[in-house]
Design an enzyme around this catalytic site. Structure first.
Site, mmCIF file in Angstrom:
data_model
loop_
_atom_site.group_PDB
_atom_site.id
_atom_site.type_symbol
_atom_site.label_atom_id
_atom_site.label_comp_id
_atom_site.label_asym_id
_atom_site.label_seq_id
_atom_site.Cartn_x
_atom_site.Cartn_y
_atom_site.Cartn_z
ATOM 1 N N SER A 49 0.864 -1.188 0.000
ATOM 2 C CA SER A 49 0.000 0.000 0.000
ATOM 3 C C SER A 49 0.898 1.234 0.000
ATOM 4 O O SER A 49 1.673 1.440 0.931
ATOM 5 C CB SER A 49 -0.899 -0.014 1.237
ATOM 6 O OG SER A 49 -1.677 1.163 1.285
ATOM 7 N N LYS B 199 -0.945 -1.028 -4.397
ATOM 8 C CA LYS B 199 -2.112 -0.173 -4.153
ATOM 9 C C LYS B 199 -1.671 1.277 -4.123
ATOM 10 O O LYS B 199 -0.770 1.644 -3.363
ATOM 11 C CB LYS B 199 -2.748 -0.597 -2.832
ATOM 12 C CG LYS B 199 -3.802 0.322 -2.281
ATOM 13 C CD LYS B 199 -4.681 -0.420 -1.279
ATOM 14 C CE LYS B 199 -4.635 0.216 0.103
ATOM 15 N NZ LYS B 199 -5.561 -0.452 1.037
ATOM 16 N N LYS C 219 -2.649 5.001 -3.280
ATOM 17 C CA LYS C 219 -3.607 5.847 -2.570
ATOM 18 C C LYS C 219 -3.902 7.049 -3.459
ATOM 19 O O LYS C 219 -2.981 7.681 -3.987
ATOM 20 C CB LYS C 219 -3.015 6.312 -1.239
ATOM 21 C CG LYS C 219 -2.873 5.202 -0.209
ATOM 22 C CD LYS C 219 -4.229 4.804 0.368
ATOM 23 C CE LYS C 219 -4.052 3.879 1.563
ATOM 24 N NZ LYS C 219 -5.365 3.475 2.133
ATOM 25 N N ASP D 63 -6.904 3.162 -3.909
ATOM 26 C CA ASP D 63 -7.721 3.292 -2.681
ATOM 27 C C ASP D 63 -7.931 4.778 -2.424
ATOM 28 O O ASP D 63 -6.970 5.518 -2.228
ATOM 29 C CB ASP D 63 -6.999 2.631 -1.495
ATOM 30 C CG ASP D 63 -7.822 2.651 -0.212
ATOM 31 O OD1 ASP D 63 -8.963 3.167 -0.221
ATOM 32 O OD2 ASP D 63 -7.321 2.143 0.819
ATOM 33 N N GLU E 187 -10.830 0.861 -4.440
ATOM 34 C CA GLU E 187 -11.251 0.671 -3.048
ATOM 35 C C GLU E 187 -11.872 1.942 -2.492
ATOM 36 O O GLU E 187 -11.298 3.029 -2.596
ATOM 37 C CB GLU E 187 -10.021 0.256 -2.226
ATOM 38 C CG GLU E 187 -10.317 -0.082 -0.770
ATOM 39 C CD GLU E 187 -9.052 -0.538 -0.014
ATOM 40 O OE1 GLU E 187 -8.027 -0.819 -0.655
ATOM 41 O OE2 GLU E 187 -9.107 -0.597 1.231
ATOM 42 N N ASP F 279 -14.094 -0.952 1.940
ATOM 43 C CA ASP F 279 -13.279 -1.038 3.159
ATOM 44 C C ASP F 279 -14.080 -0.376 4.294
ATOM 45 O O ASP F 279 -14.823 -1.058 5.014
ATOM 46 C CB ASP F 279 -11.929 -0.347 2.896
ATOM 47 C CG ASP F 279 -11.025 -0.222 4.124
ATOM 48 O OD1 ASP F 279 -11.460 -0.570 5.237
ATOM 49 O OD2 ASP F 279 -9.868 0.248 3.991
ATOM 50 N N LYS G 232 -10.722 -6.030 7.473
ATOM 51 C CA LYS G 232 -9.784 -5.679 8.546
ATOM 52 C C LYS G 232 -10.488 -6.104 9.826
ATOM 53 O O LYS G 232 -11.545 -5.541 10.151
ATOM 54 C CB LYS G 232 -9.534 -4.166 8.570
ATOM 55 C CG LYS G 232 -8.812 -3.625 7.345
ATOM 56 C CD LYS G 232 -8.693 -2.114 7.408
ATOM 57 C CE LYS G 232 -7.995 -1.581 6.164
ATOM 58 N NZ LYS G 232 -8.008 -0.096 6.118
ATOM 59 N N GLY H 190 -4.723 -3.638 5.884
ATOM 60 C CA GLY H 190 -3.773 -3.337 6.954
ATOM 61 C C GLY H 190 -4.040 -1.968 7.544
ATOM 62 O O GLY H 190 -4.697 -1.134 6.926
HETATM 63 O O1 OSB Z 1 -7.433 2.245 3.776
HETATM 64 O O2 OSB Z 1 -6.286 0.476 3.835
HETATM 65 C C1 OSB Z 1 -6.473 1.638 4.219
HETATM 66 C C2 OSB Z 1 -3.624 2.689 6.534
HETATM 67 C C3 OSB Z 1 -4.284 3.509 7.415
HETATM 68 C C4 OSB Z 1 -5.631 3.740 7.214
HETATM 69 C C5 OSB Z 1 -6.302 3.152 6.153
HETATM 70 C C6 OSB Z 1 -5.631 2.304 5.283
HETATM 71 C C7 OSB Z 1 -4.261 2.090 5.464
HETATM 72 C C8 OSB Z 1 -3.432 1.272 4.582
HETATM 73 C C9 OSB Z 1 -2.214 0.652 5.202
HETATM 74 O O3 OSB Z 1 -3.643 1.163 3.389
HETATM 75 C C10 OSB Z 1 -1.824 -0.652 4.630
HETATM 76 C C11 OSB Z 1 -0.734 -1.292 5.461
HETATM 77 O O4 OSB Z 1 -0.902 -1.479 6.694
HETATM 78 O O5 OSB Z 1 0.295 -1.637 4.873
HETATM 79 MG MG MG Z 2 -8.621 1.148 2.422
#
Ligand code: OSB
Ligand code: MG
Length: 388
Positions: free
Chosen positions: A153, A179, A181, A207, A232, A257, A281, A309
């Site tokens: 990510s 992924k 962001k 995401d 996402e 999510d 999660k 995560g």
């Molecule tokens: O949306 O998945 C998410 C981290 C903090 C808050 C939201 C998200 C995330 C991540 C982290 O994408 C992924 C990781 O722990 O490697």
């Molecule tokens: Mg997410």
């Protein structure tokens, strides 16, 4: 099983690189750890995924501390449970929300059960998920998976070239999903740059962390050009109906999510066709009990799931890897190795990923499968409280 003692420890762990999502940036994780002791003497650790600010979910580490102190720990300490499956209902009785707080306790109870029953956590979960479906002889795998594919990510960067470098390095390390962001103003040109640099076969997804509205549908449809595995959570957490309208206008599958707070929301998603993939999660849905129900619901509906995560330490990672070993976790999870986040993790051995992008599921011994560095946690702790 009976919980006899819980010690809350808040530690601070600086991230090696700041992590930016559409709604905020984290430089250092404030992490709440639970040290749990059962009446028989078994001891283990769990981790709460709540952050320092309410930008991902309404919960924060401080609301979690309050909820545990005031409402949740009093009702589980000293209470006899037939098994960890029974904990979630007790935590849910007349306490709404606070799912991350509930999950930290509930998941700890699963780890204690795994010690008491002499089974690795992944095996205990596997038995629980198998028991939920009817055994029609079509179970494809007799055991939890021995390894799980890992996705990277990547936080929002200041420019597309910076993101391209991170994506390139991730692919070279073996990550099986990348992924990106995104946020309004930092989307299509970033994705286009990564797709152009990495070629047509790189498994890419985005995401948005709930940063768009349905008015952006036409703009989001531009992402259909980049052959993404999924988009996402583009819209707000409670916007299931609008996700359904958006999905009708996109070829790319939507994955939810933030919207999926429990099995009921998966049912809504399926009925509305608001998404085609689910990010699980366990902290977000209240623990392993609800996670197993979501896993099984999605299996029956042929909806793939994957494990998200929350920038966990090695303790939270142990729980996520065990969950992600279940049969319907068919897409790579956000389960990066310890060294991606931390100078030094709080578990031994640290979590690693092999050159083909797999993390091994520890199944040699009961419990989490890694040792927790208690002395270091005590050293790092900025706040501690004991409950008996
Ligand atoms: O949306 O998945 C998410 C981290 C903090 C808050 C939201 C998200 C995330 C991540 C982290 O994408 C992924 C990781 O722990 O490697
Ligand atoms: Mg997410």
């Amino acid at each position: 099983m009976k919980l006899e003692r819980v010690v809350l420890h808040e530690i601070r762990l600086p991230l090696r690189q700041a992590f930016r999502i559409s709604s905020g940036v984290v430089h250092e994780r404030r992490i709440l750890l639970l040290e749990l002791t059962a009446a028989g003497g078994a001891t283990t650790w769990s981790e709460c995924v709540a952050g320092a600010t309410p930008n991902y979910s309404p919960e924060t580490i401080d609301t979690v501390w309050l909820a545990l102190d005031q409402w949740l720990l009093p009702r589980v300490l000293g209470t006899s449970f037939d098994g960890p499956e029974a904990v979630s209902a007790v935590l849910g009785q007349d306490v709404r929300g606070h799912r991350m707080a509930k999950a930290a306790v509930e998941m700890g109870m699963w780890a204690l059960a795994s010690l008491e029953r002499g089974l690795p956590l992944a095996d205990l979960l596997y038995l629980a998920c198998e028991g939920r479906g009817e055994d029609d002889g079509t179970q494809s795998e007799p055991h939890p998976r021995s390894r799980v594919p890992v996705g990277l990510s990547m936080g929002i960067q200041d420019s597309p070239p910076e993101l391209v470098e991170i994506a390139r390095a991730g692919l070279a390390q073996g990550y099986r999903k990348l992924k990106i962001k995104i946020a309004p103003g930092r989307d299509v040109h970033y994705v286009r740059a990564v797709r152009a640099a990495l070629g047509p076969d790189a498994p890419l997804m985005v995401d948005a962390n709930a940063s768009y509205s349905l008015d952006d549908a036409e703009h989001l449809a531009l992402l259909d050009d980049f052959d993404l595995v999924m988009i996402e959570q583009p819209l707000a957490p409670t916007d299931l109906l609008r996700h359904a309208r958006l999905q009708q206008r996109l070829a790319t599958p939507l994955c939810l999510d933030e919207s999926i707070t429990g099995p009921d929301k998966v049912e809504d998603m399926l009925a509305l066709e608001a998404g085609r993939i689910v990010n699980i999660k366990p902290g977000r849905v209240g623990g392993f009990g609800p996670s197993l129900m979501i896993h099984d619901l999605c299996s029956a509906a042929e909806v793939p799931v994957w494990c998200g995560g929350m920038l966990e330490s090695g303790i939270g990672r142990a729980y996520n890897v065990a969950l992600a070993s279940l049969p319907n976790f068919t897409l790579p999870g956000d389960l990066s190795p310890s060294a991606r986040y931390w100078e030094r993790d709080i578990v031994d051995p640290e979590w690693t990923m092999d050159a083909e992008g797999w993390v091994r599921v520890p199944r040699e011994r009961p419990g989490l499968g890694v040792d927790v560095d208690r002395a270091r946690i005590i050293e790092l702790a900025v706040r501690t409280q004991e409950y008996t």
